[in-house]
Design an enzyme around this catalytic site. Structure first.
Site, PDB file in Angstrom:
ATOM      1  N   ASP A 485       0.811  -1.223   0.000  1.00 19.55           N
ATOM      2  CA  ASP A 485       0.000   0.000   0.000  1.00 19.55           C
ATOM      3  C   ASP A 485       0.841   1.269   0.000  1.00 19.55           C
ATOM      4  O   ASP A 485       0.338   2.348  -0.290  1.00 19.55           O
ATOM      5  CB  ASP A 485      -0.856   0.042   1.276  1.00 19.55           C
ATOM      6  CG  ASP A 485      -2.153  -0.735   1.125  1.00 19.55           C
ATOM      7  OD1 ASP A 485      -2.596  -0.912  -0.010  1.00 19.55           O
ATOM      8  OD2 ASP A 485      -2.704  -1.138   2.164  1.00 19.55           O
TER       9      ASP A 485
HETATM   10  C1  GLC Z   1      -0.802   2.447   5.796  1.00 20.88           C
HETATM   11  C2  GLC Z   1      -0.006   1.285   6.328  1.00 20.88           C
HETATM   12  C3  GLC Z   1      -0.289   0.042   5.554  1.00 20.88           C
HETATM   13  C4  GLC Z   1      -1.760  -0.162   5.418  1.00 20.88           C
HETATM   14  C5  GLC Z   1      -2.436   1.096   4.857  1.00 20.88           C
HETATM   15  C6  GLC Z   1      -3.927   0.916   4.688  1.00 20.88           C
HETATM   16  O1  GLC Z   1      -0.399   2.755   4.505  1.00 20.88           O
HETATM   17  O2  GLC Z   1       1.364   1.529   6.330  1.00 20.88           O
HETATM   18  O3  GLC Z   1       0.321  -1.057   6.188  1.00 20.88           O
HETATM   19  O4  GLC Z   1      -1.983  -1.207   4.562  1.00 20.88           O
HETATM   20  O5  GLC Z   1      -2.155   2.166   5.701  1.00 20.88           O
HETATM   21  O6  GLC Z   1      -4.656   1.250   5.797  1.00 20.88           O
HETATM   22  C1  GLC Z   2      -1.881  -3.866   5.273  1.00 17.52           C
HETATM   23  C2  GLC Z   2      -3.089  -3.930   4.364  1.00 17.52           C
HETATM   24  C3  GLC Z   2      -2.819  -4.788   3.158  1.00 17.52           C
HETATM   25  C4  GLC Z   2      -1.534  -4.394   2.500  1.00 17.52           C
HETATM   26  C5  GLC Z   2      -0.377  -4.389   3.495  1.00 17.52           C
HETATM   27  C6  GLC Z   2       0.923  -3.914   2.903  1.00 17.52           C
HETATM   28  O1  GLC Z   2      -1.711  -5.101   5.890  1.00 17.52           O
HETATM   29  O2  GLC Z   2      -4.230  -4.411   5.027  1.00 17.52           O
HETATM   30  O3  GLC Z   2      -3.877  -4.684   2.243  1.00 17.52           O
HETATM   31  O4  GLC Z   2      -1.288  -5.275   1.466  1.00 17.52           O
HETATM   32  O5  GLC Z   2      -0.701  -3.559   4.571  1.00 17.52           O
HETATM   33  O6  GLC Z   2       0.951  -2.553   2.658  1.00 17.52           O
END
Ligand code: GLC
Ligand code: GLC
Length: 807
Positions: A485
């Site tokens: 993400d």
């Molecule tokens: C932030 C976090 C990530 C998560 C995203 C969505 O980017 O670092 O881990 O998946 O939020 O809530």
């Molecule tokens: C969080 C989110 C997931 C994402 C991950 C890596 O765990 O829930 O969707 O892939 O972060 O950023």
């Protein structure tokens, strides 16, 4: 240092001090009524949706930590001393304390001045009521006169509004009191058709439903006014903060035990049934609901049903091994966490506030992988719900709200990995069940019935989505981000406070992802096998052809000397390339390209995995990338916003580690795969709980990486895709028992020193008794003593198959 121990026989983790390094939590409920509960009684309850239907209040990130819960105060009227049956909120040093977190229930015991208490919390299966049973025993030689005070605080339904809209909130709280039940009927008069109540199966001597009256305006919850005066004030809340507290007087002779049952219920009514008389709510269903559970035997029955249910859920995959940590992870805690994660997605934990996210498209599909064998029926439902939020171009809404099941883009859209996970989810379901009929089920696109097509069409469009969105190197475009993400290559956010999930300042069609490339091939191979199974061989070949082309593109444009490149950014510069000063090597492209077998033939996968070991592995797991970014990069986004060693910026993001374990098993490297497994599996980290900090029975999303100040410290336990992928890695690839389209595939890859492992796997109605022995001279798979030439063993209805595997 440990703060408890595993009780494997009872499937419990037993916590022996209330002062764990962080609140260690558990979950109640499995269908609609849910609660989270800490080892000191903290937490809250909700109906289906932690944001929109929150029943009780909880204060995240409070001082002291973990405030708000289902609390019981005990007051000894002879000397006026009082304490809490769950230690919080009074926090008086107890003579004895024990918390047992079990599967779907929590039991907390306390001893103080010869009064022994035990509270058991659970939600009976299929019911919208949370039960709290308080048992009290007098272990002294004198009669004890006790006053018991219960305490919960109601939330005004929408947990987000509850914390913000005070000009409204402080006016709307309304209750009704009837006997020993306190009804929370806030907003019931208008659009709401639901109320909650808190009742006890005993006559009360006093009660409170107004927080200020119970606590006192300037008191803390550890010294409520009612406790000081020894009784509640019969307050009837009007606005401000409605609560429910019962005061019950109890006399216990020496050796005597008494038991109270409390019920926190949720009731929904039809419009015409809402009122008993003008302004008076219809309490009949509440009274009936509580009556059903207000006896000790009903409570015991409910407890037993939950336990039996778990025995059933865990039954399809059980092992015996000399390695007790392995046993308890595989048999109990990992599948338990998979189920909880499947139920709650990323909504409510000690780290997920319950107001942040709905169900994620990619998250839910991955959660399914770890849980599908427990209740395939629910996996099927979930697949159809998720697929209905797919967009007609094959892309996906990133999130949907569980109460409405509709996709929403409020939390970001255009994550170009999303559609691929649907293929993995559906294939896993079909392999487990053999139910190919699901492919013919008509499922809407964009929640629009008029756009409904068979599920198979959804998979093909998901596959084509990636092909229709290739960049300059014929590699998949990343969109807003892929699985990571935080790799926001089109975001260019330069304003503090902008959300990386929704801001998109450039519309680029250049940034490409090697992670999606590997994932695409992996999913395409799965899809091709599925198409072959349903006799669509031509389509299967076409699908494989596209996978081959993608592999060519990777070989041409996605390789550094010793590892796979991670991405190309907006400008076409490499991310995760040799020339990068920071972020030179990333885990995701190594794992997915190797899992796809892109470099199997020429040995490049081995080289990439060796680079993972050299640059990314630590004793606390494999970090996501290295070196972490020490400054913010406008063209990379959130990944470079975290301090080095945390989260996606070089933390051990535990979700990714099992991908490497799987890739290592594909390289037939059992020692390495199992070593990686043990480094992050929570039971193996129990001894370092003071460092790890989170529950030793469930995975955390992240362990701080080698560049972090607190390397080895975990955060964000419970609701993480880490649960399902680690379960897949250990059960399907290391122990190597995994469903195929036709039969059960037996392909173990375990280190020799594990000795013999016995697996009992129920698969499509057949019981497979499998015994795996590593290090044998005569290798092979033997069925009832006879060597088999295939490792895919077909089920035989209602039969038992005895299999020995020598590796
Ligand atoms: C932030 C976090 C990530 C998560 C995203 C969505 O980017 O670092 O881990 O998946 O939020 O809530
Ligand atoms: C969080 C989110 C997931 C994402 C991950 C890596 O765990 O829930 O969707 O892939 O972060 O950023």
């Amino acid at each position: 240092m440990k703060f408890g121990y595993f009780d494997d026989k009872n499937r419990e983790y037993v916590i022996t001090t209330p002062k764990t390094p962080a609140p260690w939590i558990n979950y109640l409920g499995s269908e609609a009524m849910f609660g989270l509960i800490s080892n000191t009684g903290g937490g809250y309850s909700f109906y289906r949706d932690a944001k929109l239907r929150r029943i009780t209040r909880y204060r995240y990130n409070n001082i002291p930590v973990d405030q708000g819960g289902r609390y019981f105060f005990i007051k000894d009227t002879s000397d006026g001393e009082y304490w809490s049956a769950t230690w919080q909120p009074v926090r008086k040093d107890l003579d004895n304390y024990e918390c047992r977190h079990g599967l779907g229930y929590t039991k907390i015991k306390a001893d103080y001045k010869d009064v022994e208490s035990e509270v058991t919390y659970l939600v009976p299966k299929g019911e919208n009521i949370e039960l709290h049973r308080l048992k009290l025993t007098n272990n002294s030689s004198e009669t004890k006169k006790l006053a018991i005070f219960s305490y919960i605080e109601f939330c005004l339904w929408n947990a987000d509004e509850d914390d913000r809209n005070f000009q409204r909130n402080l006016n709307i709280g309304e209750v009704e009191i009837d006997g020993s039940a306190i009804y929370h009927k806030t907003e019931f008069r208008e659009r709401r058709d639901h109320y909650a109540y808190y009742a006890v199966n005993r006559e009360v001597s006093s009660f409170d439903s107004d927080r200020e009256s119970f606590i006192g305006t300037y008191n803390n919850l550890n010294e409520p006014q009612a406790l000081k005066s020894g009784k509640c004030s019969n307050s009837v809340a009007s606005g401000w903060s409605p609560i429910a507290s019962h005061c019950i007087e109890i006399e216990l002779k020496p050796g005597e035990t008494d038991e109270l049952i409390f019920g926190l219920g949720y009731i929904e009514l039809d419009q015409e049934d809402k009122w008993e008389s003008k302004g008076v709510i219809n309490k009949k269903p509440a009274v009936a609901q509580f009556a059903e559970y207000s006896t000790s035997s009903a409570f015991e029955d409910a407890f037993k049903i939950i336990q039996d249910d778990w025995t059933k859920l865990l039954k399809p995959y059980q092992i015996e091994s000399d390695d007790k940590n392995l046993e308890r992870m595989v048999n109990i805690w990992n599948p338990y966490q998979c189920m909880v994660t499947f139920n709650l997605s990323r909504s409510a934990s000690f780290f997920e506030s319950g107001i942040g996210r709905g169900m994620g498209f990619r998250d839910s599909n991955q959660d399914l992988l770890g849980f599908v064998h427990q209740i395939p029926k629910r996996a099927r439902e979930r697949i159809l719900d998720i697929a209905a939020t797919q967009l007609s171009d094959g892309g996906a809404y990133h999130q949907y709200q569980p109460l409405t099941k509709r996709g929403n883009a409020d939390l970001g859209d255009g994550f170009f990995d999303d559609p691929q996970w649907l293929i993995l989810g559906v294939c896993a379901y079909i392999k487990e069940t053999g139910d190919v009929s699901i492919l013919d089920t008509f499922v809407p696109y964009e929640n629009n019935d008029e756009l409904a097509q068979p599920l198979l069409d959804h998979l093909l469009r998901a596959h084509n989505f990636t092909l229709n969105n290739l960049g300059p190197h014929k590699l998949p475009l990343i969109g807003r981000a892929d699985w990571n993400d935080c790799l926001n290559l089109n975001c260019f956010s330069d304003q503090p406070g902008e959300s990386f999930q929704t801001t998109g300042n450039r519309k680029g069609r250049t940034a490409e992802s090697l992670m999606i490339a590997g994932l695409f091939i992996f999913a395409a191979q799965d899809l091709a096998d599925l198409l072959t199974t349903i006799d669509k061989t031509e389509q299967a070949e076409k699908t494989l052809e596209t996978a081959k082309e993608m592999a060519d593109a990777i070989r041409q444009h996605g390789r550094e000397k010793e590892w796979y490149t991670r991405a190309y950014d907006f400008f076409g510069h490499k991310v995760g390339g040799e020339e990068c000063e920071e972020g030179r090597i990333y885990i995701e492209s190594q794992s997915w390209c190797a899992m796809a077998g892109v470099g199997l033939e020429d040995g490049f996968d081995r080289i990439a995995l060796d680079s993972v070991k050299k640059h990314l592995a630590t004793p606390h797991g494999i970090v996501l990338q290295d070196p972490p970014y020490s400054e913010y990069h406008l063209e990379l986004g959130e990944v470079s916003s975290y301090p080095p060693g945390y989260k996606e910026n070089g933390g051990v993001f535990c979700h990714t580690n099992p991908w490497i374990m799987i890739a290592e098993t594909m390289q037939k490297n059992p020692e390495q795969a199992f070593e990686y497994y043990k480094q992050i599996a929570p039971a193996y980290r129990e001894e370092i709980s003071e460092l790890h900090k989170q529950e030793p029975y469930v995975y955390a999303q992240m362990i701080a990486g080698k560049a972090a100040v607190r390397h080895g410290e975990a955060k964000n336990s419970w609701l993480t895709g880490t649960a399902s992928w680690n379960y897949v890695a250990i059960t399907q690839f290391i122990l190597g028992i995994r469903p195929g389209y036709n039969g059960l595939i037996i392909d173990p890859c375990i280190p020799t020193d594990l000795g013999e492992i016995k697996v009992v796997r129920y698969f499509r109605g057949t019981k497979y008794n499998i015994s795996i022995i590593a290090g044998k001279e005569e290798k092979g798979i033997f069925i009832n003593g006879k060597q088999s030439d295939s490792n895919e063993i077909l089920p035989e209805d209602n039969e038992e198959i005895n299999i020995t595997v020598n590796i």
